[in-house]
Design a protein around this motif. Structure first.
Motif, PDB file in Angstrom:
ATOM      1  N   UNK A 189      -0.212  -0.352  -2.311  1.00  0.00           N
ATOM      2  CA  UNK A 189      -1.142   0.334  -3.227  1.00  0.00           C
ATOM      3  C   UNK A 189      -0.414   0.882  -4.459  1.00  0.00           C
ATOM      4  N   UNK A 190       0.761   1.434  -4.205  1.00  0.00           N
ATOM      5  CA  UNK A 190       1.574   1.915  -5.339  1.00  0.00           C
ATOM      6  C   UNK A 190       1.955   0.764  -6.259  1.00  0.00           C
ATOM      7  N   UNK A 191       2.313  -0.359  -5.632  1.00  0.00           N
ATOM      8  CA  UNK A 191       2.701  -1.517  -6.444  1.00  0.00           C
ATOM      9  C   UNK A 191       1.540  -1.992  -7.301  1.00  0.00           C
ATOM     10  N   UNK A 192       0.318  -1.950  -6.725  1.00  0.00           N
ATOM     11  CA  UNK A 192      -0.860  -2.343  -7.495  1.00  0.00           C
ATOM     12  C   UNK A 192      -1.083  -1.387  -8.669  1.00  0.00           C
ATOM     13  N   UNK A 193      -0.931  -0.082  -8.354  1.00  0.00           N
ATOM     14  CA  UNK A 193      -1.105   0.908  -9.435  1.00  0.00           C
ATOM     15  C   UNK A 193      -0.043   0.740 -10.514  1.00  0.00           C
ATOM     16  N   UNK A 194       1.189   0.559 -10.068  1.00  0.00           N
ATOM     17  CA  UNK A 194       2.270   0.364 -11.054  1.00  0.00           C
ATOM     18  C   UNK A 194       2.063  -0.921 -11.829  1.00  0.00           C
ATOM     19  N   UNK A 228       9.436  -4.344 -12.876  1.00  0.00           N
ATOM     20  CA  UNK A 228      10.496  -4.439 -11.865  1.00  0.00           C
ATOM     21  C   UNK A 228      10.233  -3.486 -10.700  1.00  0.00           C
ATOM     22  N   UNK A 229       9.703  -2.300 -11.040  1.00  0.00           N
ATOM     23  CA  UNK A 229       9.384  -1.341  -9.984  1.00  0.00           C
ATOM     24  C   UNK A 229       8.280  -1.877  -9.061  1.00  0.00           C
ATOM     25  N   UNK A 230       7.267  -2.491  -9.649  1.00  0.00           N
ATOM     26  CA  UNK A 230       6.183  -3.060  -8.837  1.00  0.00           C
ATOM     27  C   UNK A 230       6.710  -4.164  -7.929  1.00  0.00           C
ATOM     28  N   UNK A 231       7.557  -5.019  -8.472  1.00  0.00           N
ATOM     29  CA  UNK A 231       8.144  -6.097  -7.657  1.00  0.00           C
ATOM     30  C   UNK A 231       9.023  -5.530  -6.536  1.00  0.00           C
ATOM     31  N   UNK A 237      -0.367  -0.171 -14.392  1.00  0.00           N
ATOM     32  CA  UNK A 237       0.321   0.580 -15.460  1.00  0.00           C
ATOM     33  C   UNK A 237       1.219  -0.339 -16.285  1.00  0.00           C
ATOM     34  N   UNK A 238       1.825  -1.308 -15.594  1.00  0.00           N
ATOM     35  CA  UNK A 238       2.682  -2.254 -16.314  1.00  0.00           C
ATOM     36  C   UNK A 238       1.890  -3.052 -17.330  1.00  0.00           C
ATOM     37  N   UNK A 239       0.664  -3.474 -16.928  1.00  0.00           N
ATOM     38  CA  UNK A 239      -0.160  -4.206 -17.894  1.00  0.00           C
ATOM     39  C   UNK A 239      -0.534  -3.331 -19.082  1.00  0.00           C
ATOM     40  N   UNK A 240      -0.773  -2.028 -18.788  1.00  0.00           N
ATOM     41  CA  UNK A 240      -1.080  -1.114 -19.897  1.00  0.00           C
ATOM     42  C   UNK A 240       0.125  -0.924 -20.809  1.00  0.00           C
TER      43      UNK A 240
END
Length: 666
Positions: A89-94, A61-64, A97-100
């Motif tokens: 870039x933050x969204x990509x990183x998050x 949700x944070x990435x979206x 992290x979301x996939x992890x």
């Protein structure tokens, strides 16, 4: 806690003895505690899994939400291009992290939560189901045995007998199969629970390390080694489980490959052993339920030393039913039942009728009781002596009617006659080296932890009606008449700890050794409960009285008490030694025999010993009127002319408190 076997023996499943049931209850209690703990552990793990799943949803949700910033088209969005790029870039990183986090949640579900759920739903549910099947099979077998035990001997119906035998064999096989499966499952559970506790945490830790490795490329070799060792441990346990499961499958197959005669009663193929001095098994005991009505109960009986013991199903230990020394045993015809025999005490006041399951058991029980009654278990070679008594045992198997009584008995039915040299605690002196424990008490001497009521009251102690008779043959009238002319009456609140046969009665060391062995035996067998009684000391006797019913449990003439003493370190412990006569060797006068009795009192044991010593002085002074007058002049007296020593100890304890079991502080 006492040592507990960590494995149920499959060979004991068919016998279904109280010892096996007691051990089975330990495994069942362990399984119940394991079920409760597994449910609590699963709740904690599901909470962790839920938090991790929520973490994955939150990061998604944070990435979206970070990507939504570009779509807002703020009116004052000048210079937002740099912010938008940074947020992207933050969204990509998050998102990474979301996939992890999502991968970590999936790993937790597969390697932490699922194995524990599988263990609960598969293994623990299997234990619960097998327990119900085992209980149903046991109830069906008991019902079949009740029908079979009621099979009449007269006018025997062969078809009915054959049907009942088949029913007993079927239910017994069914119970055997259910117990074997239940035992195997409980044994395997001891291995599976360890794997079930370790495997989820192993999966959880591995998932976390995988998450950290992919996230920050940081890993500890020490942790890897630890996880590797845990993994090897679970593999080794699994290998042991596979080996044990295979061994149990082979053993189960061998035990189930026996002939059908094993399950059939009265189909014994082995010859009767007439030289036994120990015997154990289920017997039916007859109990009176009214003036003319009777009931039969199936209980587990066994011999221990010279005593016949009974252990109800589910009880931790057995209780003494009858002293078999110098008792008589005979085959009887009783209520149209087969294989009945009667055991009678030496005095003839106590008897009991038992029924065996088969003719072989019936004859072996009679021979065993006959051998024990001759006290051959105390000889150096009891088997050889039992062979010589074989002819007597064969004659005992010949049935007679239950209304006939044996005329032969012990040479002298009075087991304890006054006599011997009296040595008080003040007269005994230690001379020479201290005697060895073997010189005072024979090794392996059985210990009696309670003074039982008569065998006829063993099953219905609380049933009213009839006159109460204590186990040693004295009646209340005798005791009352004896106490009326007593110059001394002192009552002490005591708790009986135990009694045992000793080799001598002229040494205080034998009392101290008896105290040590009784307390050690109680500690070993976890016997801490005692029953409070009243010890009445008079100028003629010692009596142990039930405070609730006022029934005399045991009584000794003062002349029979040859030694008494209090413990040197624990002043609340005291004991005394009584002298009796043993006529087992055929001697008309009888050989002297000694028994030690150990008590715990609410007051100092020295006070009881002082009172017993004074009672002996009064007893001796009765022979000389002048000495008695001088003694009465020196001691304070009550209003009715009796010696006044101490304030009464029992007080308000007669209101029923004495009947409750107390825990000894000895």
């Amino acid at each position: 806690m006492p040592a507990v076997h960590h494995k149920l023996l499959l060979e004991d499943a068919l016998q279904d003895s109280p010892q096996s049931r007691s051990l089975l209850s330990v495994f069942e209690e362990d399984a119940g505690m394991l079920t409760d703990y597994t449910n609590q552990l699963l709740q904690s793990m599901q909470r962790v899994f839920g938090a991790q799943s929520e973490m994955g949803l939150a990061t998604e949700q944070l990435s979206q939400q970070l990507l939504e910033y570009e779509k807002k088209n703020f009116a004052l969005g000048k210079g937002d291009e740099e912010v938008i790029t940074t947020l992207q870039n933050f969204a990509k990183t998050v998102g990474e992290l979301n996939s992890l986090h999502s991968e970590l949640a999936n790993q937790m579900a597969d390697s932490m939560v699922f194995p524990l759920i599988q263990f609960r739903e598969k293994d623990l549910t299997e234990i619960s189901t097998l327990k119900e099947i085992y209980g149903i099979a046991t109830d069906e077998h008991e019902a079949a045995m009740v029908k079979y035990s009621r099979l009449p001997k007269k006018k025997e119906n062969e078809k009915l007998k054959a049907d009942l035998v088949k029913e007993v064999a079927y239910t017994r096989r069914k119970q055997h199969q259910a117990s074997l499966q239940y035992y195997c499952a409980l044994n395997a559970l001891q291995y599976r629970k360890r794997v079930a506790m370790l495997e989820p945490m192993l999966g959880y830790t591995q998932a976390q390390i995988s998450f950290f490795k992919k996230g920050i490329e940081l890993v500890s070799k020490k942790m890897d080694n630890f996880l590797s060792s845990v993994s090897n441990m679970t593999q080794n346990i699994q290998a042991q489980l596979d080996s044990e499961a295979e061994a149990m499958r082979v053993s189960q197959k061998e035990l189930l490959s026996v002939e059908d005669t094993v399950y059939m009663p009265d189909k014994d193929t082995e010859p009767v052993n007439r030289t036994l001095i120990q015997k154990a098994g289920y017997l039916n005991i007859r109990n009176k339920t009214g003036l003319v009505t009777t009931a039969w109960d199936r209980l587990y009986f066994f011999t221990q030393g010279g005593n016949l013991m009974c252990q109800p199903r589910g009880a931790v230990a057995g209780g003494m039913v009858l002293d078999l020394d110098n008792s008589s045993v005979m085959a009887v015809e009783c209520e149209d039942r087969r294989y009945c025999f009667q055991i009678t005490s030496p005095s003839g006041k106590t008897s009991m009728i038992l029924q065996a399951e088969s003719k072989k058991e019936y004859e072996e029980w009679i021979c065993t009781v006959n051998n024990i009654s001759r006290q051959i278990y105390l000889t150096d070679n009891p088997e050889a002596v039992a062979i010589r008594l074989n002819q007597t045992a064969i004659q005992a198997v010949t049935p007679i009617t239950s209304f006939e009584k044996r005329q032969d008995g012990s040479p002298n039915p009075d087991r304890a006659k006054p006599g011997g040299v009296h040595t008080t605690s003040s007269d005994s002196q230690k001379t020479g080296a201290a005697p060895e424990p073997e010189d005072l008490i024979a090794p392996g001497t059985p210990i009696q932890f309670d003074i039982m009521l008569p065998a006829s009251e063993f099953q219905d102690q609380n049933r009213g009606g009839g006159r109460r008779t204590n186990p040693f043959g004295e009646t209340d009238d005798d005791c009352t008449a004896e106490s009326d002319d007593s110059l001394l009456q002192q009552v002490f609140a005591v708790r009986f700890l135990g009694s045992m046969a000793v080799r001598c009665g002229n040494n205080q060391e034998v009392i101290y050794e008896a105290m040590r062995q009784v307390l050690a035996a109680r500690a070993i067998h976890n016997i801490f409960r005692t029953t409070e009684s009243h010890l009445m000391v008079t100028s003629s006797s010692l009596r142990l009285i039930d405070p609730q019913t006022q029934v005399t449990r045991i009584s000794f003439q003062l002349e029979e008490v040859c030694q008494f003493a209090a413990h040197q370190e624990n002043p609340r412990l005291m004991g005394y030694v009584v002298e009796g006569r043993d006529w087992s060797d055929g001697n008309e006068e009888g050989e002297p025999s000694f028994s030690a009795f150990v008590f715990e009192s609410n007051t100092e044991g020295e006070k009881i010993c002082y009172t017993i010593n004074l009672a002996k002085e009064i007893s001796e002074a009765k022979k000389d009127p002048e000495a008695l007058a001088q003694l009465m002049k020196n001691m304070p007296l009550t209003n009715d002319g009796k010696f006044l020593l101490l304030e009464p100890e029992t007080g308000n304890e007669n209101n029923g408190a004495g009947q409750e079991d107390l825990e000894s502080e000895a």
